[in-house]
Design a protein around this motif. Structure first.
Motif, PDB file in Angstrom:
ATOM      1  N   ALA A  56      35.995  41.269  40.009  1.00 54.48           N
ATOM      2  CA  ALA A  56      35.989  40.480  41.231  1.00 54.48           C
ATOM      3  C   ALA A  56      36.818  41.115  42.347  1.00 54.48           C
ATOM      4  O   ALA A  56      36.477  40.988  43.517  1.00 54.48           O
ATOM      5  N   ALA A  57      37.890  41.789  42.006  1.00 53.86           N
ATOM      6  CA  ALA A  57      38.736  42.396  43.033  1.00 53.86           C
ATOM      7  C   ALA A  57      37.961  43.439  43.824  1.00 53.86           C
ATOM      8  O   ALA A  57      38.088  43.537  45.054  1.00 53.86           O
ATOM      9  N   GLN A  76      39.392  32.371  51.029  1.00 56.39           N
ATOM     10  CA  GLN A  76      40.283  31.601  50.175  1.00 56.39           C
ATOM     11  C   GLN A  76      39.762  31.697  48.747  1.00 56.39           C
ATOM     12  O   GLN A  76      38.597  31.400  48.479  1.00 56.39           O
ATOM     13  N   LEU A  77      40.600  32.113  47.837  1.00 56.95           N
ATOM     14  CA  LEU A  77      40.224  32.241  46.433  1.00 56.95           C
ATOM     15  C   LEU A  77      40.506  30.933  45.702  1.00 56.95           C
ATOM     16  O   LEU A  77      41.611  30.394  45.776  1.00 56.95           O
ATOM     17  N   CYS A  78      39.504  30.412  44.996  1.00 58.59           N
ATOM     18  CA  CYS A  78      39.671  29.225  44.159  1.00 58.59           C
ATOM     19  C   CYS A  78      39.242  29.564  42.739  1.00 58.59           C
ATOM     20  O   CYS A  78      38.278  30.295  42.533  1.00 58.59           O
ATOM     21  N   HIS A  79      39.941  29.020  41.764  1.00 57.27           N
ATOM     22  CA  HIS A  79      39.530  29.232  40.380  1.00 57.27           C
ATOM     23  C   HIS A  79      40.086  28.123  39.504  1.00 57.27           C
ATOM     24  O   HIS A  79      41.067  27.462  39.837  1.00 57.27           O
ATOM     25  N   TYR A  80      39.403  27.910  38.389  1.00 55.82           N
ATOM     26  CA  TYR A  80      39.848  26.920  37.411  1.00 55.82           C
ATOM     27  C   TYR A  80      39.750  27.512  36.016  1.00 55.82           C
ATOM     28  O   TYR A  80      38.988  28.451  35.763  1.00 55.82           O
ATOM     29  N   GLU A  97      46.000  41.252  51.027  1.00 55.72           N
ATOM     30  CA  GLU A  97      46.615  39.937  50.847  1.00 55.72           C
ATOM     31  C   GLU A  97      46.092  39.247  49.602  1.00 55.72           C
ATOM     32  O   GLU A  97      46.822  38.564  48.882  1.00 55.72           O
ATOM     33  N   LEU A  98      44.798  39.407  49.351  1.00 59.06           N
ATOM     34  CA  LEU A  98      44.153  38.659  48.278  1.00 59.06           C
ATOM     35  C   LEU A  98      44.332  39.290  46.905  1.00 59.06           C
ATOM     36  O   LEU A  98      44.448  38.595  45.891  1.00 59.06           O
ATOM     37  N   LEU A  99      44.366  40.629  46.851  1.00 60.24           N
ATOM     38  CA  LEU A  99      44.378  41.323  45.568  1.00 60.24           C
ATOM     39  C   LEU A  99      45.534  40.909  44.660  1.00 60.24           C
ATOM     40  O   LEU A  99      45.326  40.669  43.459  1.00 60.24           O
ATOM     41  N   PRO A 100      46.784  40.799  45.163  1.00 66.38           N
ATOM     42  CA  PRO A 100      47.874  40.378  44.262  1.00 66.38           C
ATOM     43  C   PRO A 100      47.634  39.021  43.640  1.00 66.38           C
ATOM     44  O   PRO A 100      48.013  38.779  42.487  1.00 66.38           O
ATOM     45  N   ARG A 101      46.998  38.116  44.375  1.00 69.27           N
ATOM     46  CA  ARG A 101      46.702  36.796  43.834  1.00 69.27           C
ATOM     47  C   ARG A 101      45.657  36.877  42.724  1.00 69.27           C
ATOM     48  O   ARG A 101      45.727  36.148  41.741  1.00 69.27           O
ATOM     49  N   MET A 102      44.692  37.779  42.902  1.00 66.28           N
ATOM     50  CA  MET A 102      43.641  37.914  41.899  1.00 66.28           C
ATOM     51  C   MET A 102      44.157  38.538  40.612  1.00 66.28           C
ATOM     52  O   MET A 102      43.769  38.156  39.511  1.00 66.28           O
ATOM     53  N   THR A 103      45.034  39.506  40.745  1.00 64.96           N
ATOM     54  CA  THR A 103      45.512  40.218  39.564  1.00 64.96           C
ATOM     55  C   THR A 103      46.448  39.369  38.706  1.00 64.96           C
ATOM     56  O   THR A 103      46.684  39.690  37.547  1.00 64.96           O
ATOM     57  N   ARG A 104      46.960  38.290  39.285  1.00 64.51           N
ATOM     58  CA  ARG A 104      47.827  37.403  38.507  1.00 64.51           C
ATOM     59  C   ARG A 104      47.053  36.394  37.663  1.00 64.51           C
ATOM     60  O   ARG A 104      47.627  35.713  36.817  1.00 64.51           O
ATOM     61  N   VAL A 105      45.750  36.282  37.909  1.00 65.66           N
ATOM     62  CA  VAL A 105      44.944  35.272  37.215  1.00 65.66           C
ATOM     63  C   VAL A 105      44.620  35.727  35.793  1.00 65.66           C
ATOM     64  O   VAL A 105      44.284  36.884  35.556  1.00 65.66           O
TER      65      VAL A 105
END
Length: 237
Positions: A56-57, A76-80, A97-105
């Motif tokens: 996804a990244a 805006q990234l949303c996930h469950y 900005e978004l990549l660090p948030r994605m890699t933490r999931v």
């Protein structure tokens, strides 16, 4: 025909890809709320989704790149996943900005929470216009009527839902198609063996959100392949 297109056809027929692209081309564009288009990118992050999440990244980076010259895109990234865990990031204007948030999931076993995704999108659109919602998932474990009602409300708010279903689970397909139809969006199945085509189709949605139909036509001519069909559909229109 490219190898990736052949792989996608194991899951999606030519007609289904054409129908998805045609629906994107026909979708009315909501007025942009500012200099950038706004798109919510929502993903199922339950255990079965881990291979797709890892890609996804790369997809997100492509969406930002393709819309840069159109004034940009806010995503805006949303996930469950897990036990009723639902997360939404702040609005991000760049892949950095978004990549660090994605890699933490981390993908965790749990039930689907598509209803929460749709409710979240409604709340966001009530505050400030949202041009599109993208949802990527493979199954549905929620009430069909409740999801259909929420999708219809998004349609009234001018937020089309573009659904990408991994695989062809029949019950999920029926519900996800209704979500797309009732919101004014489009549905398309995909195969994990066709990452480039999926990236191109998602980038097409991002270009539409950021720049409208003309930008989508130009993107199709530049990219070719599956996305070139957007240009043909727009020319017919």
């Amino acid at each position: 025909m490219t190898a990736s297109r052949k792989h996608l056809e194991r899951t999606a027929s030519d007609g289904e890809i054409d129908a998805f692209l045609e629906q994107v081309a026909r979708t009315p564009q909501r007025a942009r709320p500012g200099p950038r288009g706004r798109l919510i990118f929502a993903m199922d992050a339950t255990a079965s989704r881990e291979p797709t999440w890892d890609r996804a990244a790369d997809i997100q980076a492509a969406m930002f790149q393709e819309t840069r010259d159109l004034g940009g895109l806010e995503v805006q990234l949303c996930h469950y996943g897990g036990f009723r865990e639902f997360h939404a990031s702040s609005w991000c204007a760049s892949a950095d900005e978004l990549l660090p948030r994605m890699t933490r999931v981390r993908c965790l076993a749990g039930l689907t929470q598509i209803g929460r995704v749709l409710d979240h999108a409604k709340a966001q659109a009530a505050r400030k216009p949202v041009n599109a919602l993208v949802f990527v998932g493979d199954c549905v474990e929620e009430d069909h009527d409740r999801l259909a009602g929420a999708a219809g409300e998004l349609g009234l708010l001018g937020v089309p839902v573009f659904v990408f279903q991994e695989g062809r689970e029949p019950q999920a397909e029926r519900v996800l198609k209704d979500i797309a139809r009732l919101s004014g969006g489009a549905w398309c199945p995909f195969d994990h063996r066709s990452p480039q085509v999926l990236k191109d189709l998602l980038s097409a949605v991002a270009v539409f959100a950021a720049g409208g139909r003309k930008a989508l036509t130009d993107f199709g001519r530049r990219r070719g392949g599956a996305v070139l069909q957007l240009t043909r559909q727009l020319d017919k229109g």
